[in-house]
Write a protein that holds these residues in place. Structure first.
Motif, PDB file in Angstrom:
ATOM      1  N   SER A   1       0.836  -1.199   0.000  1.00 58.03           N
ATOM      2  CA  SER A   1       0.000   0.000   0.000  1.00 58.03           C
ATOM      3  C   SER A   1       0.872   1.250   0.000  1.00 58.03           C
ATOM      4  O   SER A   1       1.510   1.580   0.992  1.00 58.03           O
ATOM      5  N   THR A   2       0.891   1.942  -1.120  1.00 58.72           N
ATOM      6  CA  THR A   2       1.661   3.187  -1.190  1.00 58.72           C
ATOM      7  C   THR A   2       1.058   4.245  -0.266  1.00 58.72           C
ATOM      8  O   THR A   2       1.783   5.095   0.260  1.00 58.72           O
TER       9      THR A   2
ATOM     10  N   ASP B   1       3.857  10.184  -4.822  1.00 57.94           N
ATOM     11  CA  ASP B   1       3.281   8.888  -4.496  1.00 57.94           C
ATOM     12  C   ASP B   1       1.863   8.750  -5.041  1.00 57.94           C
ATOM     13  O   ASP B   1       1.479   7.697  -5.554  1.00 57.94           O
TER      14      ASP B   1
ATOM     15  N   SER C   1       0.562   6.106  -7.839  1.00 58.68           N
ATOM     16  CA  SER C   1      -0.550   5.187  -7.570  1.00 58.68           C
ATOM     17  C   SER C   1      -1.645   5.305  -8.628  1.00 58.68           C
ATOM     18  O   SER C   1      -2.258   4.312  -9.018  1.00 58.68           O
TER      19      SER C   1
ATOM     20  N   TYR D   1      -9.416   1.964  -6.323  1.00 57.25           N
ATOM     21  CA  TYR D   1      -8.047   2.249  -5.906  1.00 57.25           C
ATOM     22  C   TYR D   1      -7.662   3.715  -6.064  1.00 57.25           C
ATOM     23  O   TYR D   1      -6.752   4.215  -5.402  1.00 57.25           O
TER      24      TYR D   1
ATOM     25  N   PRO E   1      -5.354   8.124  -3.643  1.00 61.53           N
ATOM     26  CA  PRO E   1      -4.368   9.055  -4.227  1.00 61.53           C
ATOM     27  C   PRO E   1      -4.979  10.361  -4.717  1.00 61.53           C
ATOM     28  O   PRO E   1      -4.327  11.409  -4.662  1.00 61.53           O
TER      29      PRO E   1
END
Length: 217
Positions: free
Chosen positions: A58-59, A112, A116, A189, A193
Motif C-alpha cells: 500500500s503506497t 506517491d 498510484s 483504488y 491518491p
C-alpha cells in the motif's frame, strides 16, 4: 518572535493579552510535553504504517508513515526552540524547519499519489492500516488543539505552525481511512491518491505560511 504573532511580542500594541512570567513558564512546559507526546506517537505511527504498508503493498500507508516522519521533524524543531533559555530568539529558525517539513511532505505525497494513479499497482486489504488510521483520526485533533491553544496564548507562531502540521496529519488519517475502506469495499483504488493530492496542496499552503511566519494567534 515574528511581528505577525500575538502575545508578548505584541504587548503595547493591543494585539493580545499580557502573559505573566509564571504563566509563560507553565505554557513553555505544556508545549514541551505536547511536543514530546507528538514525537512519541508519530514514531510509533511511522513504524506501524510503513511496516503494514510494505506488507500490503500500500503506497498510501507507506506515505502516511513518512508523513509521520515529517511530523516528528516539525515537533523536534519546536522542541529545540523551547529547550533554550530564549525560545523567541529561535522562533524563525524553527518556523523555517517546519516549513521545509511541509514542503517535503507535499512533494512526496504528490509523487506517491501520481504513481498510484498511473500504474503503481493496487494495494491489498490492510486491517492494521484501517485501525491505525482510525486511532490517529481520534488522537491527532486532541494533540493539535491543545498545542494550538497553548501556542496562541504564548504568542508562538512556531507552536501554532506545528499544531497545524499535526492537524494536517488528521486530514491524512481521514484520507487514508476512506481510501483503505473504499479500496476494500469497492475496489476503487484511485480514491485515496486523488484525495491525497488535495492534502498535498494544503501542505504547500501551510508551508508557505510557516516560512513567512504567518501562523498568527
Amino acid at each position: 518572535m515574528t511581528d505577525s504573532c500575538c502575545g508578548s511580542g505584541a504587548e503595547g500594541r493591543g494585539a493580545g493579552p499580557v502573559v505573566t512570567g509564571a504563566r509563560r513558564a507553565v505554557l513553555h512546559r505544556r508545549v514541551r510535553w505536547l511536543v514530546a507526546a507528538t514525537i512519541t506517537y508519530n514514531v510509533v505511527e511511522a513504524v506501524v504504517a510503513v511496516s503494514a504498508g510494505t506488507i500490503a503493498s500500500s503506497t498510501a500507508l507507506v506515505a502516511f508513515g513518512l508523513d509521520s516522519v515529517a511530523e516528528v521533524l516539525s515537533a523536534v524543531a519546536v522542541a529545540w526552540q523551547f529547550s533554550g533559555a530564549d525560545p523567541e530568539h529561535r522562533e524563525r529558525a524553527a518556523l523555517r524547519a517546519i516549513a521545509v517539513s511541509f514542503f517535503l511532505l507535499a512533494a512526496y505525497v504528490t509523487g506517491d499519489a501520481l504513481w498510484s494513479l498511473f500504474g503503481g499497482g493496487e494495494a491489498e486489504h490492510s486491517t492494521a492500516g484501517i485501525v491505525l488510521a482510525a486511532v490517529s483520526l481520534a488522537v491527532m485533533p486532541v494533540l493539535s488543539g491543545a498545542q494550538r491553544r497553548a501556542g496562541r496564548e504564548l504568542g508562538s507562531a512556531s507552536a501554532v505552525a506545528d499544531s497545524k502540521q499535526t492537524l494536517l496529519c488528521t486530514y491524512l488519517s481521514g484520507v487514508l481511512l476512506v481510501g483503505l475502506l473504499v479500496n476494500t469495499l469497492f475496489g476503487w483504488y484511485w480514491a485515496d491518491p486523488a484525495a491525497a493530492l488535495v492534502i498535498a496542496a494544503v501542505a504547500v499552503k501551510e508551508g508557505r505560511e510557516a516560512w513567512r511566519g504567518e501562523h498568527c494567534c
